[in-house]
Design a protein around this motif. Structure first.
Motif, PDB file in Angstrom:
ATOM      1  N   LEU A 129       0.835  -1.210   0.000  1.00 23.89           N
ATOM      2  CA  LEU A 129       0.000   0.000   0.000  1.00 23.89           C
ATOM      3  C   LEU A 129       0.868   1.259   0.000  1.00 23.89           C
ATOM      4  O   LEU A 129       0.558   2.215  -0.717  1.00 23.89           O
ATOM      5  CB  LEU A 129      -0.937   0.002   1.206  1.00 23.89           C
ATOM      6  N   PHE A 130       1.928   1.269   0.778  1.00 22.32           N
ATOM      7  CA  PHE A 130       2.833   2.418   0.828  1.00 22.32           C
ATOM      8  C   PHE A 130       3.397   2.713  -0.562  1.00 22.32           C
ATOM      9  O   PHE A 130       3.350   3.850  -1.026  1.00 22.32           O
ATOM     10  CB  PHE A 130       3.970   2.143   1.823  1.00 22.32           C
ATOM     11  N   ASP A 131       3.923   1.699  -1.231  1.00 27.22           N
ATOM     12  CA  ASP A 131       4.481   1.885  -2.578  1.00 27.22           C
ATOM     13  C   ASP A 131       3.422   2.377  -3.554  1.00 27.22           C
ATOM     14  O   ASP A 131       3.662   3.295  -4.345  1.00 27.22           O
ATOM     15  CB  ASP A 131       5.080   0.579  -3.096  1.00 27.22           C
ATOM     16  N   ARG A 132       2.258   1.782  -3.486  1.00 22.61           N
ATOM     17  CA  ARG A 132       1.165   2.165  -4.402  1.00 22.61           C
ATOM     18  C   ARG A 132       0.758   3.623  -4.198  1.00 22.61           C
ATOM     19  O   ARG A 132       0.608   4.380  -5.154  1.00 22.61           O
ATOM     20  CB  ARG A 132      -0.015   1.226  -4.185  1.00 22.61           C
ATOM     21  N   TRP A 133       0.551   4.009  -2.939  1.00 19.01           N
ATOM     22  CA  TRP A 133       0.111   5.371  -2.663  1.00 19.01           C
ATOM     23  C   TRP A 133       1.206   6.395  -2.923  1.00 19.01           C
ATOM     24  O   TRP A 133       0.910   7.529  -3.288  1.00 19.01           O
ATOM     25  CB  TRP A 133      -0.442   5.471  -1.246  1.00 19.01           C
ATOM     26  N   CYS A 134       2.457   6.013  -2.748  1.00 19.48           N
ATOM     27  CA  CYS A 134       3.556   6.914  -3.106  1.00 19.48           C
ATOM     28  C   CYS A 134       3.578   7.149  -4.612  1.00 19.48           C
ATOM     29  O   CYS A 134       3.702   8.288  -5.076  1.00 19.48           O
ATOM     30  CB  CYS A 134       4.898   6.356  -2.649  1.00 19.48           C
ATOM     31  N   GLU A 135       3.477   6.066  -5.380  1.00 21.03           N
ATOM     32  CA  GLU A 135       3.467   6.177  -6.843  1.00 21.03           C
ATOM     33  C   GLU A 135       2.306   7.032  -7.330  1.00 21.03           C
ATOM     34  O   GLU A 135       2.446   7.818  -8.262  1.00 21.03           O
ATOM     35  CB  GLU A 135       3.382   4.792  -7.480  1.00 21.03           C
ATOM     36  N   GLN A 136       1.156   6.900  -6.704  1.00 23.15           N
ATOM     37  CA  GLN A 136      -0.038   7.650  -7.094  1.00 23.15           C
ATOM     38  C   GLN A 136      -0.067   9.057  -6.502  1.00 23.15           C
ATOM     39  O   GLN A 136      -0.933   9.846  -6.842  1.00 23.15           O
ATOM     40  CB  GLN A 136      -1.296   6.917  -6.632  1.00 23.15           C
ATOM     41  N   ARG A 137       0.846   9.299  -5.573  1.00 21.59           N
ATOM     42  CA  ARG A 137       0.859  10.556  -4.805  1.00 21.59           C
ATOM     43  C   ARG A 137      -0.485  10.788  -4.114  1.00 21.59           C
ATOM     44  O   ARG A 137      -1.007  11.893  -4.079  1.00 21.59           O
ATOM     45  CB  ARG A 137       1.235  11.725  -5.697  1.00 21.59           C
ATOM     46  N   ASN A 138      -0.992   9.720  -3.561  1.00 22.33           N
ATOM     47  CA  ASN A 138      -2.270   9.737  -2.855  1.00 22.33           C
ATOM     48  C   ASN A 138      -1.968   9.992  -1.376  1.00 22.33           C
ATOM     49  O   ASN A 138      -1.822   9.062  -0.581  1.00 22.33           O
ATOM     50  CB  ASN A 138      -2.991   8.398  -3.066  1.00 22.33           C
ATOM     51  N   VAL A 139      -1.871  11.260  -1.016  1.00 23.31           N
ATOM     52  CA  VAL A 139      -1.323  11.636   0.290  1.00 23.31           C
ATOM     53  C   VAL A 139      -2.254  11.360   1.474  1.00 23.31           C
ATOM     54  O   VAL A 139      -1.774  11.133   2.584  1.00 23.31           O
ATOM     55  CB  VAL A 139      -0.879  13.122   0.306  1.00 23.31           C
ATOM     56  N   ILE A 140      -3.548  11.362   1.278  1.00 18.62           N
ATOM     57  CA  ILE A 140      -4.457  11.138   2.414  1.00 18.62           C
ATOM     58  C   ILE A 140      -4.291   9.725   2.979  1.00 18.62           C
ATOM     59  O   ILE A 140      -3.986   9.563   4.161  1.00 18.62           O
ATOM     60  CB  ILE A 140      -5.916  11.452   2.041  1.00 18.62           C
ATOM     61  N   PRO A 141      -4.441   8.672   2.162  1.00 21.45           N
ATOM     62  CA  PRO A 141      -4.241   7.345   2.744  1.00 21.45           C
ATOM     63  C   PRO A 141      -2.794   7.118   3.183  1.00 21.45           C
ATOM     64  O   PRO A 141      -2.541   6.435   4.177  1.00 21.45           O
ATOM     65  CB  PRO A 141      -4.642   6.378   1.637  1.00 21.45           C
ATOM     66  N   LEU A 142      -1.861   7.715   2.488  1.00 15.88           N
ATOM     67  CA  LEU A 142      -0.458   7.594   2.857  1.00 15.88           C
ATOM     68  C   LEU A 142      -0.201   8.172   4.248  1.00 15.88           C
ATOM     69  O   LEU A 142       0.500   7.570   5.063  1.00 15.88           O
ATOM     70  CB  LEU A 142       0.415   8.296   1.813  1.00 15.88           C
ATOM     71  N   THR A 191     -13.581   4.933   6.712  1.00  8.08           N
ATOM     72  CA  THR A 191     -14.794   5.637   7.129  1.00  8.08           C
ATOM     73  C   THR A 191     -14.827   7.076   6.613  1.00  8.08           C
ATOM     74  O   THR A 191     -15.846   7.528   6.090  1.00  8.08           O
ATOM     75  CB  THR A 191     -14.906   5.639   8.668  1.00  8.08           C
ATOM     76  N   PHE A 192     -13.720   7.796   6.749  1.00  6.70           N
ATOM     77  CA  PHE A 192     -13.725   9.224   6.445  1.00  6.70           C
ATOM     78  C   PHE A 192     -13.188   9.590   5.064  1.00  6.70           C
ATOM     79  O   PHE A 192     -13.439  10.696   4.588  1.00  6.70           O
ATOM     80  CB  PHE A 192     -12.926   9.988   7.510  1.00  6.70           C
ATOM     81  N   HIS A 193     -12.459   8.697   4.424  1.00  7.78           N
ATOM     82  CA  HIS A 193     -11.845   9.027   3.129  1.00  7.78           C
ATOM     83  C   HIS A 193     -11.977   7.882   2.131  1.00  7.78           C
ATOM     84  O   HIS A 193     -11.061   7.640   1.334  1.00  7.78           O
ATOM     85  CB  HIS A 193     -10.368   9.390   3.324  1.00  7.78           C
ATOM     86  N   CYS A 194     -13.099   7.215   2.150  1.00 10.75           N
ATOM     87  CA  CYS A 194     -13.343   6.083   1.267  1.00 10.75           C
ATOM     88  C   CYS A 194     -13.179   6.473  -0.203  1.00 10.75           C
ATOM     89  O   CYS A 194     -12.708   5.689  -1.015  1.00 10.75           O
ATOM     90  CB  CYS A 194     -14.736   5.530   1.520  1.00 10.75           C
ATOM     91  N   ASP A 195     -13.538   7.702  -0.535  1.00 14.48           N
ATOM     92  CA  ASP A 195     -13.465   8.173  -1.916  1.00 14.48           C
ATOM     93  C   ASP A 195     -12.029   8.308  -2.421  1.00 14.48           C
ATOM     94  O   ASP A 195     -11.803   8.398  -3.627  1.00 14.48           O
ATOM     95  CB  ASP A 195     -14.205   9.496  -2.070  1.00 14.48           C
ATOM     96  N   SER A 196     -11.036   8.306  -1.520  1.00 18.67           N
ATOM     97  CA  SER A 196      -9.650   8.412  -1.958  1.00 18.67           C
ATOM     98  C   SER A 196      -9.028   7.041  -2.247  1.00 18.67           C
ATOM     99  O   SER A 196      -7.867   6.955  -2.631  1.00 18.67           O
ATOM    100  CB  SER A 196      -8.807   9.146  -0.905  1.00 18.67           C
ATOM    101  N   LEU A 197      -9.823   5.978  -2.106  1.00 20.22           N
ATOM    102  CA  LEU A 197      -9.338   4.620  -2.331  1.00 20.22           C
ATOM    103  C   LEU A 197     -10.100   3.965  -3.472  1.00 20.22           C
ATOM    104  O   LEU A 197     -11.301   4.162  -3.615  1.00 20.22           O
ATOM    105  CB  LEU A 197      -9.546   3.768  -1.069  1.00 20.22           C
ATOM    106  N   SER A 198      -9.380   3.175  -4.241  1.00 21.59           N
ATOM    107  CA  SER A 198     -10.046   2.364  -5.260  1.00 21.59           C
ATOM    108  C   SER A 198     -10.726   1.187  -4.565  1.00 21.59           C
ATOM    109  O   SER A 198     -10.436   0.879  -3.399  1.00 21.59           O
ATOM    110  CB  SER A 198      -9.027   1.855  -6.279  1.00 21.59           C
TER     111      SER A 198
END
Length: 132
Positions: free
Chosen positions: A53-66, A95-102
């Protein structure tokens, strides 16, 4: 890859995910988590899922779940508190950021939080100290 799952009948199972993360291949049921080898495998799988998950979110620059993940991982010790905290933090993420996840990431986060919660419960009931 193995993920610990709680079955409806109160037993636990180890889900063999193989190289196809997210695709359930087969279950080998076990009666409980009293075996150190099973819990060691669960701890190893927690780390592997977190790294993925860390690698995936870093690559996507998805900072909220990261940010949520980095708040509780890497796990500082084998105290059950840290695994429960990881599980609770991931629950808050969904719960609070479901929309930031696939959908795929939500499934992985769900598996991770369940495994972390079961690991916490096992360690809290006196599962002992495991060597890392």
């Amino acid at each position: 890859m193995f993920v610990c799952c709680n079955l409806d009948n109160g037993h636990y199972a180890i889900n063999d995910m193989g190289d196809n993360m997210g695709k359930f291949n087969e279950f080998s049921e076990i009666q409980n988590l009293d075996s150190n080898s099973v819990i060691e495998k669960a701890i190893s799988e927690i780390d592997e899922l977190c790294i993925w998950l860390f690698d995936r979110w870093c690559e996507q620059r998805n900072v909220i779940p990261l940010a949520y993940l980095m708040h509780t991982w890497p796990v500082a010790s084998q105290d059950p508190y840290f695994y429960k905290r990881l599980s609770n933090t991931l629950d808050e993420l969904v719960t609070f950021h479901c929309d930031s996840l696939s959908l795929y990431e939500r499934e992985m986060v769900h598996d991770l939080k369940e495994t972390a919660m079961h690991t916490s419960a096992y360690l809290a009931k006196g599962g002992g100290t495991l060597k890392r």
